[in-house]
Write an enzyme that holds these catalytic residues in place. Structure first.
Site, short mmCIF file in Angstrom:
data_model
loop_
_atom_site.label_atom_id
_atom_site.label_comp_id
_atom_site.label_asym_id
_atom_site.label_seq_id
_atom_site.Cartn_x
_atom_site.Cartn_y
_atom_site.Cartn_z
N ASP A 109 1.03 -1.68 0.11
CA ASP A 109 -0.02 0.23 0.51
C ASP A 109 0.74 0.83 0.36
O ASP A 109 1.88 1.81 -0.89
CB ASP A 109 -1.14 -0.09 1.74
CG ASP A 109 -2.21 1.56 1.59
OD1 ASP A 109 -2.79 0.82 0.74
OD2 ASP A 109 -2.32 1.96 1.92
N TYR A 157 -11.83 7.81 -2.32
CA TYR A 157 -11.82 8.45 -0.83
C TYR A 157 -10.08 8.92 -0.91
O TYR A 157 -10.26 10.24 0.32
CB TYR A 157 -11.32 7.28 -0.60
CG TYR A 157 -10.25 6.39 -0.69
CD1 TYR A 157 -9.31 6.07 -0.18
CD2 TYR A 157 -9.98 5.15 -2.18
CE1 TYR A 157 -8.00 5.34 -0.32
CE2 TYR A 157 -9.50 5.44 -2.30
CZ TYR A 157 -7.85 4.81 -1.94
OH TYR A 157 -6.68 4.77 -2.34
N TYR A 237 -1.59 11.55 2.03
CA TYR A 237 -2.26 11.70 0.96
C TYR A 237 -2.47 12.99 1.10
O TYR A 237 -2.48 13.38 -0.57
CB TYR A 237 -4.00 10.96 1.02
CG TYR A 237 -3.77 9.55 1.25
CD1 TYR A 237 -4.81 8.94 0.21
CD2 TYR A 237 -3.71 9.26 2.44
CE1 TYR A 237 -4.59 8.14 0.36
CE2 TYR A 237 -3.97 7.99 3.03
CZ TYR A 237 -4.49 7.21 1.20
OH TYR A 237 -4.98 5.29 1.88
N HIS A 300 -7.28 -6.36 -1.00
CA HIS A 300 -5.81 -5.78 -1.02
C HIS A 300 -4.65 -6.40 0.37
O HIS A 300 -3.96 -5.56 0.02
CB HIS A 300 -6.71 -4.55 -0.42
CG HIS A 300 -5.62 -3.11 -0.33
ND1 HIS A 300 -4.69 -2.78 -1.39
CD2 HIS A 300 -5.26 -2.14 0.81
CE1 HIS A 300 -4.13 -1.71 -0.76
NE2 HIS A 300 -4.46 -1.89 -0.10
#
Length: 322
Positions: A109, A157, A237, A300
């Site tokens: 990730d 998201y 992010y 995931h």
């Protein structure tokens, strides 16, 4: 191998690196070949527990830090202190403090994104890479990431994570254990909430914990995220556009480090975000030429859901190169 019981022990320490204190969990002999394990969102070192056991038992030194902003590592207040350069810098500083010139690297990730950039910036420090979940994408020369994400809509998201305080408020509606259970149980095809809904409200709350996590592990993770919140992780992010701007000098650069990429065939990214097509069409191999790809029947959090299979892939790849 003598006394395998010793490999079940995890050592913990704090290491000064790049202006922060980083929590590091280790397992295996200090003189063994080192493997650096990089977790994703919302994860901690603990999610590598099965791999750490196996690596140590097979003659490796497993090194699993909590990344900047996570767990028992420092959480800088400045949101601009979470660029990819800060995070890679933390890891190079960690290797320097541990006096390790080269390591194997494993990422998942966001940890995969960080690992790609460790290989891009400092290939001299990496023997080989096993990455999971997030492939390396070449930088778009003119369109920043948040503009690229507009195709997924306002409920995507990553888009919802951009605004300071928005995701924090949404997550705070639920206790931390519920937040983690929602996220770790994702099996939907699209991480985009319907109009007017926050992604955390959209994700289903499972009636029990995901089968690939124990209740004790979830309690540990909940306590750590309760202590620091999610703002540090959200800042990864929130620096995507800054990273894009700063990465201009690496436009067109390839990653030459030997790499195995593992993807879950039911991973949301593989199904809905074009990752599957990108990999199958040769897009990833074009910029990571020394590449193997392994697809596993899973979602995931593949390193937990299919821990034995993933661990076998890691061990076989590293042993072929060691």
């Amino acid at each position: 191998m003598a006394n395998k019981e010793k490999f079940m022990e995890v050592r913990h320490c704090q290491v000064a690196t790049n202006g922060i204190m980083m929590h590091v969990a280790e397992q295996g002999d200090l003189s063994a070949t080192p493997v650096l394990l990089l977790h994703g969102f919302p994860e901690l070192w603990l999610l590598w527990r099965q791999q750490m056991d196996a690596l140590a038992a097979n003659g490796y030194r497993a090194i699993a830090p909590d990344l900047r902003g996570y767990g028992d590592t420092d959480v800088p207040d400045d949101p601009t202190a979470y660029t990819i350069f800060h995070i890679v810098g933390d890891l190079i500083g960690l290797l320097d403090q541990l006096e390790l010139s080269r390591v194997f690297v494993v990422g998942h990730d966001w940890g995969a994104t960080v690992a790609w950039h460790v290989c891009l910036f400092r290939p001299d420090r990496v023997k080989a890479l096993v990455n999971m979940g997030v492939p390396y994408f070449e930088r778009h020369p003119s369109v920043k990431p948040t503009d690229q994400f507009k195709v997924f809509g306002e409920g995507f998201y990553v888009t919802q994570f951009q605004e300071a305080g928005r995701a924090e408020t949404s997550f705070a509606k639920y206790d931390v254990l519920t937040v983690l259970k929602k996220y770790y149980s994702i099996k939907i095809d699209n991480l985009t909430a319907p109009p007017g809904m926050e992604i955390m409200d959209f994700l289903e709350a499972p009636t029990s914990h995901p089968e690939w996590f124990s209740e004790d592990e979830l309690q540990y993770l909940s306590e750590k995220f309760q202590k620091n919140g999610f703002t540090g992780p959200f800042n990864y992010y929130r620096n995507m556009d800054m990273n894009w701007a700063l990465m201009a000098p690496w436009q067109g650069a390839k990653i030459e480090v030997p790499t195995k990429f593992i993807i879950g065939e039911k991973d949301t990214g593989f199904i809905s975000f074009g990752t599957g097509t990108y990999i199958k069409s040769g897009g990833l191999k074009a910029i990571v030429p020394n590449l193997e790809v392994v697809a596993i029947d899973g979602h995931h959090f593949i390193h937990r859901e299919k821990a034995e299979e993933v661990t076998s892939e890691i061990l076989s790849y590293f042993s072929s190169l060691n």
